[in-house]
Motif scaffolding. Structure first.
Motif, PDB file in Angstrom:
ATOM      1  N   ALA A 210       0.818  -1.220   0.000  1.00 41.15           N
ATOM      2  CA  ALA A 210       0.000   0.000   0.000  1.00 41.15           C
ATOM      3  C   ALA A 210       0.845   1.261   0.000  1.00 41.15           C
ATOM      4  CB  ALA A 210      -0.934   0.005   1.205  1.00 41.15           C
ATOM      5  N   GLY A 211       2.099   1.146   0.429  1.00 44.41           N
ATOM      6  CA  GLY A 211       2.974   2.310   0.458  1.00 44.41           C
ATOM      7  C   GLY A 211       2.837   3.081   1.752  1.00 44.41           C
ATOM      8  N   GLY A 212       3.789   3.998   1.974  1.00 43.89           N
ATOM      9  CA  GLY A 212       3.721   4.832   3.161  1.00 43.89           C
ATOM     10  C   GLY A 212       4.159   4.082   4.408  1.00 43.89           C
ATOM     11  N   ILE A 213       3.701   4.562   5.541  1.00 46.52           N
ATOM     12  CA  ILE A 213       4.090   4.025   6.840  1.00 46.52           C
ATOM     13  C   ILE A 213       3.586   2.609   7.076  1.00 46.52           C
ATOM     14  CG2 ILE A 213       2.057   4.889   8.054  1.00 46.52           C
ATOM     15  CD1 ILE A 213       5.717   4.836   9.334  1.00 46.52           C
ATOM     16  N   THR A 214       2.577   2.182   6.301  1.00 43.96           N
ATOM     17  CA  THR A 214       1.992   0.846   6.501  1.00 43.96           C
ATOM     18  C   THR A 214       2.997  -0.277   6.243  1.00 43.96           C
ATOM     19  OG1 THR A 214       1.173   0.820   4.225  1.00 43.96           O
ATOM     20  CG2 THR A 214      -0.333   1.630   5.938  1.00 43.96           C
ATOM     21  N   VAL A 215       4.049   0.018   5.478  1.00 41.67           N
ATOM     22  CA  VAL A 215       5.077  -0.990   5.191  1.00 41.67           C
ATOM     23  C   VAL A 215       5.724  -1.477   6.490  1.00 41.67           C
ATOM     24  CG1 VAL A 215       7.276  -1.406   4.032  1.00 41.67           C
ATOM     25  CG2 VAL A 215       5.527  -0.027   2.912  1.00 41.67           C
ATOM     26  N   VAL A 216       5.849  -0.586   7.464  1.00 37.42           N
ATOM     27  CA  VAL A 216       6.467  -0.933   8.741  1.00 37.42           C
ATOM     28  C   VAL A 216       5.587  -1.909   9.522  1.00 37.42           C
ATOM     29  CG1 VAL A 216       7.370   0.004  10.908  1.00 37.42           C
ATOM     30  CG2 VAL A 216       7.571   1.332   8.794  1.00 37.42           C
ATOM     31  N   VAL A 217       4.274  -1.782   9.360  1.00 44.11           N
ATOM     32  CA  VAL A 217       3.329  -2.618  10.123  1.00 44.11           C
ATOM     33  C   VAL A 217       3.154  -3.999   9.495  1.00 44.11           C
ATOM     34  CG1 VAL A 217       1.005  -2.673  11.122  1.00 44.11           C
ATOM     35  CG2 VAL A 217       2.138  -0.484  10.708  1.00 44.11           C
ATOM     36  N   ALA A 218       3.421  -4.102   8.191  1.00 46.27           N
ATOM     37  CA  ALA A 218       3.187  -5.357   7.467  1.00 46.27           C
ATOM     38  C   ALA A 218       3.855  -6.567   8.104  1.00 46.27           C
ATOM     39  CB  ALA A 218       3.623  -5.198   6.014  1.00 46.27           C
ATOM     40  N   PRO A 219       5.140  -6.481   8.552  1.00 51.07           N
ATOM     41  CA  PRO A 219       5.759  -7.674   9.156  1.00 51.07           C
ATOM     42  C   PRO A 219       5.002  -8.201  10.376  1.00 51.07           C
ATOM     43  CG  PRO A 219       7.424  -6.040   8.630  1.00 51.07           C
ATOM     44  CD  PRO A 219       6.097  -5.376   8.422  1.00 51.07           C
ATOM     45  N   ILE A 220       4.348  -7.311  11.116  1.00 53.55           N
ATOM     46  CA  ILE A 220       3.589  -7.754  12.288  1.00 53.55           C
ATOM     47  C   ILE A 220       2.459  -8.685  11.864  1.00 53.55           C
ATOM     48  CG2 ILE A 220       2.163  -6.999  14.228  1.00 53.55           C
ATOM     49  CD1 ILE A 220       3.723  -4.384  14.230  1.00 53.55           C
ATOM     50  N   ALA A 221       1.761  -8.314  10.787  1.00 54.66           N
ATOM     51  CA  ALA A 221       0.677  -9.160  10.277  1.00 54.66           C
ATOM     52  C   ALA A 221       1.203 -10.517   9.834  1.00 54.66           C
ATOM     53  CB  ALA A 221      -0.030  -8.457   9.122  1.00 54.66           C
ATOM     54  N   PHE A 222       2.387 -10.525   9.198  1.00 53.26           N
ATOM     55  CA  PHE A 222       2.967 -11.790   8.746  1.00 53.26           C
ATOM     56  C   PHE A 222       3.400 -12.660   9.931  1.00 53.26           C
ATOM     57  CE2 PHE A 222       3.960  -9.399   4.690  1.00 53.26           C
ATOM     58  CZ  PHE A 222       3.018 -10.080   3.934  1.00 53.26           C
ATOM     59  N   VAL A 223       3.927 -12.035  10.987  1.00 56.31           N
ATOM     60  CA  VAL A 223       4.308 -12.781  12.190  1.00 56.31           C
ATOM     61  C   VAL A 223       3.082 -13.450  12.810  1.00 56.31           C
ATOM     62  CG1 VAL A 223       5.137 -12.564  14.565  1.00 56.31           C
ATOM     63  CG2 VAL A 223       6.364 -11.427  12.707  1.00 56.31           C
ATOM     64  N   PHE A 224       1.967 -12.710  12.884  1.00 53.64           N
ATOM     65  CA  PHE A 224       0.729 -13.280  13.404  1.00 53.64           C
ATOM     66  C   PHE A 224       0.252 -14.430  12.520  1.00 53.64           C
ATOM     67  CE2 PHE A 224       0.242  -9.533  16.114  1.00 53.64           C
ATOM     68  CZ  PHE A 224      -0.333 -10.091  17.245  1.00 53.64           C
ATOM     69  N   ALA A 225       0.395 -14.269  11.206  1.00 50.60           N
ATOM     70  CA  ALA A 225      -0.026 -15.324  10.283  1.00 50.60           C
ATOM     71  C   ALA A 225       0.788 -16.596  10.494  1.00 50.60           C
ATOM     72  CB  ALA A 225       0.122 -14.837   8.841  1.00 50.60           C
ATOM     73  N   ILE A 226       2.098 -16.449  10.718  1.00 53.17           N
ATOM     74  CA  ILE A 226       2.962 -17.612  10.952  1.00 53.17           C
ATOM     75  C   ILE A 226       2.600 -18.285  12.277  1.00 53.17           C
ATOM     76  CG2 ILE A 226       5.335 -18.342  11.395  1.00 53.17           C
ATOM     77  CD1 ILE A 226       6.209 -16.062   9.478  1.00 53.17           C
ATOM     78  N   ALA A 227       2.407 -17.468  13.320  1.00 59.66           N
ATOM     79  CA  ALA A 227       2.037 -18.021  14.622  1.00 59.66           C
ATOM     80  C   ALA A 227       0.699 -18.747  14.545  1.00 59.66           C
ATOM     81  CB  ALA A 227       1.976 -16.906  15.661  1.00 59.66           C
ATOM     82  N   LEU A 228      -0.255 -18.161  13.834  1.00 51.82           N
ATOM     83  CA  LEU A 228      -1.569 -18.794  13.681  1.00 51.82           C
ATOM     84  C   LEU A 228      -1.487 -20.081  12.877  1.00 51.82           C
ATOM     85  CD1 LEU A 228      -3.887 -15.703  13.058  1.00 51.82           C
ATOM     86  CD2 LEU A 228      -4.068 -17.336  14.932  1.00 51.82           C
ATOM     87  N   THR A 229      -0.525 -20.162  11.963  1.00 49.94           N
ATOM     88  CA  THR A 229      -0.352 -21.378  11.175  1.00 49.94           C
ATOM     89  C   THR A 229       0.015 -22.558  12.076  1.00 49.94           C
ATOM     90  OG1 THR A 229       0.335 -20.133   9.220  1.00 49.94           O
ATOM     91  CG2 THR A 229       0.944 -22.463   9.300  1.00 49.94           C
ATOM     92  N   PHE A 230       0.937 -22.328  13.008  1.00 52.74           N
ATOM     93  CA  PHE A 230       1.313 -23.386  13.953  1.00 52.74           C
ATOM     94  C   PHE A 230       0.145 -23.743  14.874  1.00 52.74           C
ATOM     95  CE2 PHE A 230       5.569 -21.828  12.806  1.00 52.74           C
ATOM     96  CZ  PHE A 230       6.209 -23.030  12.572  1.00 52.74           C
ATOM     97  N   LEU A 231      -0.574 -22.721  15.333  1.00 53.15           N
ATOM     98  CA  LEU A 231      -1.738 -22.974  16.182  1.00 53.15           C
ATOM     99  C   LEU A 231      -2.807 -23.736  15.416  1.00 53.15           C
ATOM    100  CD1 LEU A 231      -3.296 -22.540  18.835  1.00 53.15           C
ATOM    101  CD2 LEU A 231      -4.085 -20.345  17.899  1.00 53.15           C
ATOM    102  N   GLU A 232      -3.009 -23.357  14.172  1.00 50.42           N
ATOM    103  CA  GLU A 232      -4.019 -24.022  13.348  1.00 50.42           C
ATOM    104  C   GLU A 232      -3.651 -25.479  13.096  1.00 50.42           C
ATOM    105  OE1 GLU A 232      -7.630 -24.071  11.033  1.00 50.42           O
ATOM    106  OE2 GLU A 232      -6.816 -22.975  12.749  1.00 50.42           O
ATOM    107  N   ALA A 233      -2.363 -25.766  12.922  1.00 52.35           N
ATOM    108  CA  ALA A 233      -1.921 -27.152  12.733  1.00 52.35           C
ATOM    109  C   ALA A 233      -2.294 -28.002  13.946  1.00 52.35           C
ATOM    110  CB  ALA A 233      -0.412 -27.187  12.499  1.00 52.35           C
TER     111      ALA A 233
END
Length: 259
Positions: A210-233
């Motif tokens: 999306a550009g702008g400051i949101t790029v900094v927040v994006a890794p947090i969403a990916f970290v949550f996605a990875i953590a949820l993947t293990f929980l979902e397994a």
């Protein structure tokens, strides 16, 4: 994931129920239908390969197959049905456990990433068309028609004024509610888990591009996605186990001499 719908203009469009209704691959055949058939082929091929050349010291495939068999036979069937009656039901319990497990795990496999049991029709079919007839059939066979109805709806020792309320409640639960809740439990877990993975994965991708400051927040969403993947397994395995456990429990309750 199921779809790659990220945004309409500059606005993020969150995934929802619509993302679980995939377009047909060909004709009326959809991805979940293909995965369902594929799961049967995978399970069959696995057990054939694992038992093809049995050895006293098992290899990896044989060890995995024996471990699954031990869970189905001893941990689930024997414990829930009882040592006297469990043996004829081991193939059913093992099949149900592995079938639900493989279809759940499809949600984590790259390029597949869709848990088949997130479509309510599939767990409902297993529950209503397989488990439900089996445990009522064996109950009627053991106790007789009237005896089984009394066995399921009239707890021994309950006073008559309690039975007036209890009999219709127990009848509704045992003959209508149990097969529905058995299916809904695994469906809800798979649907909610996959939806959460979609939200964090697609949100992270949207924030990244999306550009702008949101790029900094994006890794947090990916970290949550990875953590949820293990929980979902973990949840996928647990839900398959619980489905098989409750199936065996219903059979055991139908066969039991005491309510």
């Amino acid at each position: 994931m199921t779809t790659m719908v990220l945004a309409a203009g500059d606005e993020f469009v969150a995934p929802g129920v619509k993302d679980f209704f995939l377009p047909p691959i060909f004709g009326e055949v959809t991805k979940p239908m293909v995965l369902l058939v594929l799961s049967i082929l995978i399970i069959g091929a696995f057990f054939i390969a694992a038992t093809r050349n049995l050895k006293l010291v098992p290899g990896k495939f044989q060890f995995a197959a024996e471990s699954l068999y031990d869970v189905g036979r001893n941990t689930i069937a024997r414990e829930q049905i009882g040592a006297k009656d469990f043996k004829p039901f081991v193939p059913l319990i093992l099949t149900v456990f592995t079938f639900i497990l493989v279809n759940n795990l499809f949600g984590l496999i790259p390029f597949v990433q869709f848990p088949t049991m997130s479509h309510i029709g599939f767990p409902l079919a297993v529950s209503v068309l397989v488990i439900y007839p089996v445990y009522h059939f064996v109950g009627f066979k053991r106790h007789g028609f009237v005896g089984y109805l009394k066995h399921q709806t009239m707890p021994p020792g309950a006073p008559w004024f309690v039975l007036i309320l209890l009999i219709p409640i127990e009848f509704f639960q045992k003959f209508f509610l149990n097969p529905l809740t058995l299916a809904i439990r695994v469906f809800a877990a798979m649907f909610a888990g996959h939806l959460l993975l979609l939200v964090f994965t697609l949100a992270g991708e949207y924030l990244l591009f999306a550009g702008g400051i949101t790029v900094v927040v994006a890794p947090i969403a990916f970290v949550f996605a990875i953590a949820l993947t293990f929980l979902e397994a973990l949840i996928m395995v647990l839900q398959a186990y619980i489905f098989a456990l409750l199936s065996a429990n219903y059979i055991g309750a139908a066969l039991a001499e005491e309510h």
